[in-house]
Design a protein around this motif. Structure first.
Motif, short mmCIF file in Angstrom:
data_model
loop_
_atom_site.label_atom_id
_atom_site.label_comp_id
_atom_site.label_asym_id
_atom_site.label_seq_id
_atom_site.Cartn_x
_atom_site.Cartn_y
_atom_site.Cartn_z
N ALA B 109 0.82 -1.21 0.00
CA ALA B 109 0.00 0.00 0.00
C ALA B 109 0.85 1.26 0.00
O ALA B 109 0.37 2.33 -0.34
CB ALA B 109 -0.92 0.00 1.22
N ASN B 110 2.09 1.11 0.42
CA ASN B 110 2.95 2.29 0.52
C ASN B 110 4.40 1.86 0.31
O ASN B 110 4.94 1.10 1.10
CB ASN B 110 2.79 2.93 1.91
N ARG B 111 4.98 2.34 -0.78
CA ARG B 111 6.35 1.91 -1.10
C ARG B 111 7.39 2.62 -0.23
O ARG B 111 8.47 2.10 0.02
CB ARG B 111 6.63 2.19 -2.57
N LEU B 112 7.06 3.83 0.20
CA LEU B 112 8.02 4.60 0.99
C LEU B 112 8.46 3.85 2.23
O LEU B 112 9.65 3.80 2.56
CB LEU B 112 7.41 5.94 1.42
N ASP B 113 7.50 3.30 2.95
CA ASP B 113 7.86 2.59 4.18
C ASP B 113 7.47 1.12 4.12
O ASP B 113 7.44 0.45 5.15
CB ASP B 113 7.24 3.28 5.40
N GLY B 114 7.20 0.62 2.92
CA GLY B 114 6.94 -0.82 2.74
C GLY B 114 5.76 -1.34 3.54
O GLY B 114 5.81 -2.44 4.08
N GLN B 115 4.67 -0.58 3.57
CA GLN B 115 3.49 -1.01 4.32
C GLN B 115 2.60 -1.91 3.48
O GLN B 115 2.25 -1.56 2.34
CB GLN B 115 2.67 0.20 4.77
N TYR B 116 2.23 -3.04 4.03
CA TYR B 116 1.34 -3.98 3.35
C TYR B 116 0.00 -4.02 4.08
O TYR B 116 -0.05 -4.01 5.32
CB TYR B 116 1.93 -5.39 3.33
N ASP B 117 -1.07 -4.06 3.28
CA ASP B 117 -2.40 -4.25 3.84
C ASP B 117 -2.60 -5.76 3.94
O ASP B 117 -2.72 -6.44 2.92
CB ASP B 117 -3.44 -3.60 2.90
N GLY B 493 2.07 3.79 -24.91
CA GLY B 493 3.24 4.65 -24.80
C GLY B 493 3.25 5.52 -23.58
O GLY B 493 4.21 6.24 -23.32
N SER B 494 2.16 5.45 -22.77
CA SER B 494 2.13 6.31 -21.58
C SER B 494 2.99 5.74 -20.46
O SER B 494 3.26 6.41 -19.48
CB SER B 494 0.70 6.50 -21.09
N GLY B 495 3.42 4.49 -20.60
CA GLY B 495 4.31 3.89 -19.60
C GLY B 495 3.54 3.38 -18.39
O GLY B 495 2.35 3.64 -18.23
N ALA B 496 4.25 2.63 -17.54
CA ALA B 496 3.61 2.05 -16.37
C ALA B 496 3.36 3.12 -15.31
O ALA B 496 4.10 4.09 -15.21
CB ALA B 496 4.50 0.95 -15.81
N GLU B 497 2.30 2.91 -14.54
CA GLU B 497 2.00 3.85 -13.46
C GLU B 497 2.96 3.63 -12.30
O GLU B 497 3.32 2.51 -11.98
CB GLU B 497 0.57 3.65 -12.98
N ASP B 498 3.37 4.72 -11.69
CA ASP B 498 4.30 4.62 -10.58
C ASP B 498 3.66 5.28 -9.36
O ASP B 498 3.65 6.49 -9.23
CB ASP B 498 5.61 5.34 -10.96
N THR B 499 3.07 4.45 -8.50
CA THR B 499 2.40 4.98 -7.31
C THR B 499 3.27 4.65 -6.10
O THR B 499 3.34 3.50 -5.69
CB THR B 499 1.00 4.34 -7.14
N VAL B 500 3.92 5.66 -5.55
CA VAL B 500 4.78 5.42 -4.40
C VAL B 500 3.94 5.22 -3.15
O VAL B 500 4.10 4.27 -2.40
CB VAL B 500 5.74 6.61 -4.20
N THR B 501 3.01 6.13 -2.96
CA THR B 501 2.17 6.07 -1.76
C THR B 501 0.72 6.09 -2.17
O THR B 501 0.23 7.09 -2.68
CB THR B 501 2.43 7.28 -0.85
N ALA B 502 0.03 4.97 -2.01
CA ALA B 502 -1.40 4.95 -2.31
C ALA B 502 -2.15 5.47 -1.10
O ALA B 502 -2.87 6.46 -1.16
CB ALA B 502 -1.83 3.55 -2.68
N ILE B 503 -1.98 4.81 0.02
CA ILE B 503 -2.62 5.24 1.26
C ILE B 503 -1.67 4.99 2.42
O ILE B 503 -0.73 4.20 2.32
CB ILE B 503 -3.94 4.48 1.54
N ILE B 504 -1.92 5.69 3.52
CA ILE B 504 -1.18 5.42 4.75
C ILE B 504 -2.10 4.58 5.62
O ILE B 504 -3.26 4.94 5.85
CB ILE B 504 -0.78 6.73 5.44
#
Lengths: 132, 516
Positions: B109-117, B493-504
């Motif tokens: 759910a959050n790549r910054l701090d590796g949070q998993y739901d 051609g728009s490339g893959a989405e890069d969502t670092v933080t979806a939710i906290i």
């Protein structure tokens, strides 16, 4: 009918299947490579690239059974230069593309370059024919 | 060599064109999914559409019969790269379980701090406890002796916290402090901590105020922003306050430590009750000092004692308190190998990255922990405190993979509340499912969604859990071919989405590791 004559009769059909299969597989590979540039994984996630390569090599090998073409020296040289340039580009592109796979990168690059060269050799050998 | 007949030649060509066209339609159909539905499955062995191999590879092992993969470590990750946007992803895990007590399915759910739901998949304790059961919606209540006729009655007038255990139950829990007094001055705690942390505190109605002095150590490439969010207990949908501290401007990995900066969060008109403070930050962010107004403040689940490299030459042993039934310690570096004093015993860290376990006597026993070298991630099913005065434990005991019925008897637990549904099983093969909304999911740097299959404690118990297959089913509203094709070509051609933080997530889980 002797065994030799039977094979002689069947070979053109096998070669024909190989040639058409080769061109069809090459078309799929070309579509796959093109789509990989704009939408990574779209084709090669659904159709295994190693499967495409295997079919291409098999079909290419069968197509070599067809009559050899007779081309002029200039035409042959031009063809060789273009083939080598494209094969070198494919090899370089594969080396760059698989940068994230340091252990498999070498073999994949050799396979990609080798396949490209095979493609051109097979295409070169295939003769233009008139249907009966 | 003679030629072939024209009929044959034309037939072969027509067949080839049809095959290629069919293949193109098949690929387009998967990419467009006009019916709004896409399904992909993996047996963890053969290459599968859209799904990566299991990561890390050394946490699974192909069984002798070649029909399943045995889990050796926790967790195992699978990346899912979608050809288009979908609203939900349902993960279906088919497995054979011979003794593993707990299985969970999670999504990043959050790549910054590796949070998993994380979603419960199977709990042997919940499935086998011979207690009275009543459920309402997702919430399941088990009672040693039936005292409440319904979950609603239980939540309306709950028993004392010490009589209750919970398992991933997102229900509000009222805290009634025995004695409570407002702090006159701000408390100052200068134990260095690394990365994300979750803090639990209580406000009796006084303004809630927390301040963190942080340092960006720039050991890994990428921006290192800090987000501090405050959630009121039981109202965890939206934060009641949030502060963001941007990156220090250095996104390289040159190991140049930034100057000390402060990030504060306040709730001036805080209602009385429990609050969760989510300190969201990557591992490059070190907390050097923490100040707070509240009388009590504990760290929920984990506490990462950080090194002082690039900060100070002084490195004194760190002493903290833990209240829970277990303590797990691991360090990422050889320099962090040490003997950690847990109460009267010593827990020797012998190998980097390896989890080392210490068992405490009871769910709520409080034990001092001393780390001579720091640089260690401490995890518990309870809470940590940096000072004995800060300690309080207002939540029900959380059951873990090692919790047994005897533990519940010994601790005087009479109620168990969980958000749980028993997996489908034919007695041998079980199938657990979990559904995630993609809007709540972060992506990896490659634009893939990452899922975790977690069997907590399996590297310790070596229980036999075999994954047969993992199936992902993606759903969205049907588009039809024409709209689907238009969207497809717009997207090319728009490339893959890069969502670092979806939710906290105030209830998320972090595994404290980075997997490529």
């Amino acid at each position: 009918m002797s065994e030799g004559r039977t094979i002689e009769k069947v070979l053109p059909y096998v070669a024909e299947l190989g040639m058409v299969g080769f061109i069809a597989t090459a078309s799929v590979a070309a579509i796959g490579v093109a789509s990989e540039l704009v939408s990574p994984g779209l084709v090669f996630n659904l159709v295994a690239p190693q499967g495409i390569a295997a079919v291409m090599v098999l079909a290419g090998a069968l197509s070599l059974l067809s009559e050899r073409s007779r081309r002029g020296l200039t035409e042959s040289l031009l063809y060789a230069v273009i083939s080598l340039a494209i094969s070198a580009s494919v090899t370089f592109a594969a080396w760059r593309y698989f940068e994230a796979l340091p252990f498999d990168r070498g073999i994949i690059t050799v396979a990609a370059g080798g396949t490209a060269i095979l493609v051109f050799i097979a295409a070169f050998r295939a003769a233009r024919r008139d249907f009966r | 060599m003679n030629g072939v007949g024209k009929t044959f030649a034309v037939s072969v060509r027509v067949a080839a064109v049809l095959v290629v066209a069919g293949l193109v339609v098949y690929v387009l159909s998967a990419a467009i999914a006009p019916e709004g539905y896409l399904r992909a499955s993996t047996d963890l062995s053969d290459p599968a559409p859209f799904i990566s191999e299991p990561k890390p590879g050394n946490r699974v092992e192909l069984t002798e019969d070649g029909k399943a993969h045995r889990l050796l470590g926790d967790p195992v990750y699978l990346d899912l790269t979608l050809p288009d946007k979908y609203e939900t992803v349902t993960v279906e895990v088919a497995y054979l379980n011979q003794g593993q007590s707990l299985l969970e399915i999670g999504a990043l759910a959050n790549r910054l701090d590796g949070q998993y739901d994380m979603v419960p998949a199977e709990s042997r304790l919940l499935d086998t406890l011979p207690w009275s059961r009543v459920s309402s919606g997702d919430v399941l209540l088990l009672q040693r002796r039936k005292e409440y006729p319904s979950v609603e009655e239980f939540l309306k007038a709950p028993p004392a916290t010490i009589r209750v255990a919970s398992y991933r139950a997102g229900v509000e829990w009222p805290h009634r402090p025995v004695s409570w007094s407002e702090r006159a001055d701000m408390a100052v705690r200068d134990t260095s901590l690394r990365g994300r942390h979750r803090i639990l505190t209580y406000s009796g109605g006084e303004p809630l105020a927390f301040s963190f002095t942080v340092q960006d150590m720039n050991r890994q490439a990428g921006a290192d922003p800090v987000t501090v969010s405050v959630y009121k207990g039981g109202e965890e949908k939206d934060a009641v306050a949030r502060t963001v501290l941007e990156d220090d401007g250095n996104t390289s990995d040159d190991q140049t430590s930034s100057s000390l900066r402060t990030v504060s969060v306040t709730v001036p008109d805080a209602d009385a009750g429990i609050y969760r403070i989510e300190f969201t930050a990557p591992g490059d962010i070190f907390i050097r000092k923490m100040m707070f107004r509240q009388a009590k403040a504990v760290f929920l689940g984990s506490l990462y004692l950080s090194d002082h490299v690039g900060y100070s030459d002084r490195l004194e042993p760190a002493k903290v308190m833990v209240s829970g039934s277990s303590l797990v310690a691991r360090t990422s570096h050889i320099e962090g190998l040490q003997g950690i004093k847990v109460g009267d015993s010593v827990l020797e860290l012998k190998e980097p990255h390896l989890k080392h376990y210490a068992w405490l006597d009871d769910f709520r026993v409080t034990v001092p922990v001393v780390s001579p070298k720091r640089d260690v991630l401490l995890e518990s099913d309870g809470v940590f405190a940096l000072d004995p005065d800060d300690l309080f434990n207002p939540l029900p005991a959380e059951i873990d993979w090692h919790t047994t019925a005897e533990d519940l008897d010994r601790a005087g637990i009479d109620f168990l509340v969980a958000e749980y549904e028993t997996p489908e099983s034919d007695g041998v093969r079980s199938v657990a499912t979990a559904t995630f909304e993609t809007v709540n999911l972060a992506t990896t740097e490659d634009g893939a969604f990452r899922f975790a299959i977690s069997a907590p404690g399996i590297e310790y118990t070596q229980k036999d859990l075999r994954i047969q297959s993992v199936t992902f089913t993606m759903r969205r509203a049907p588009t039809g071919w024409s709209v689907g094709l238009r969207r497809f070509f717009e997207r090319l051609g728009s490339g893959a989405e890069d969502t670092v933080t979806a939710i906290i997530l105030p209830h998320g889980k972090s595994y404290g590791e980075s997997v490529e």
